[in-house]
Design a protein around this motif. Structure first.
Motif: not given
Length: 219
Positions: A67-78, A108-118, A211-217
């Motif tokens: 989760l820390e990797y994902g937040k710090h790197r904006n990495d959805r895979i993490c 649930a927190n990961i889902e929020c972070v993911m939505l912010e990233l997407l 969008m950070t990538f075209p298929w985000a939504l």
């Protein structure tokens, strides 16, 4: 020779560390923000886990790392890995375990972070959220109050006096006008709700960057 002996001695100490020791080392590294070292220690602790509870504890800790990797790197895979690790930790717990609620909250927190990233939400996009929320609540209350008042007025007056001596044609005409009033109330309600929803959508779009990538939504 002394240095080599000391290194060998230290290596032997590390090799005989048990689960609790390994996990504690991982926690210390995590608390100091040394996530790569913490990940290694948690992974070593996982190898020493003797039951489902210890396994779950390690998986949750590794989820925290990713989760820390994902937040710090904006990495959805993490973030996806963190979610998988949390879910893996969750399924290994008994249904009565209080840690289940903690894991659900983390997922649930990961889902929020993911939505912010997407959505690539702008920094500070929530500054006026409370103010906007109150405005929308007030608008909704006002719409509800006005609609109830109009319906009550229509209900109170009725299309005609049931005891009145009027012809069938007059009754039909009165009922037709009464129906038109009800339709007018419904139409007004729909239009006002559409306007409010459109404003809410516009607010959301204004708080989002491309969008950070075209298929985000998609989906």
């Amino acid at each position: 020779m002394t240095d080599r002996a000391d290194m060998a001695s230290e290596s032997t100490k590390i090799d005989i560390l048990n689960f609790d020791d390994r996990f504690a080392r991982g926690q210390r590294e995590y608390e100091h923000g040394r996530f790569i070292n913490a990940e290694k220690e948690y992974a070593n602790a996982l190898k020493l886990a003797s039951d489902k509870k210890e396994t779950s504890t390690c998986l949750e800790a590794l989820g925290d790392i990713y989760l820390e990797y994902g937040k710090h790197r904006n990495d959805r895979i993490c973030l996806l890995k963190a979610s998988a690790l949390y879910n893996g930790a969750k399924v290994r717990l008994n249904t009565e375990d209080l840690q289940l609620d903690v894991l659900k909250t983390k997922i649930a927190n990961i889902e929020c972070v993911m939505l912010e990233l997407l959505g690539n939400l702008k920094d500070g996009s929530n500054v006026k959220s409370d103010e906007k929320t109150q405005i929308y609540k007030s608008t909704l209350d006002e719409i509800r109050t006005n609609t109830e008042k109009m319906l009550n007025d229509i209900s109170a007056t009725g299309p005609y006096d049931a005891k009145a001596d009027i012809s069938t044609t007059e009754r039909i005409n009165a009922e037709s006008k009464h129906t038109e009033k009800v339709i007018c109330v419904a139409t007004t309600l729909v239009e006002r709700m559409k306007a409010m929803i459109q404003e809410m959508v516009n607010d959301c779009l204004n708080n989002m960057e491309p969008m950070t990538f075209p298929w985000a939504l998609i989906g």
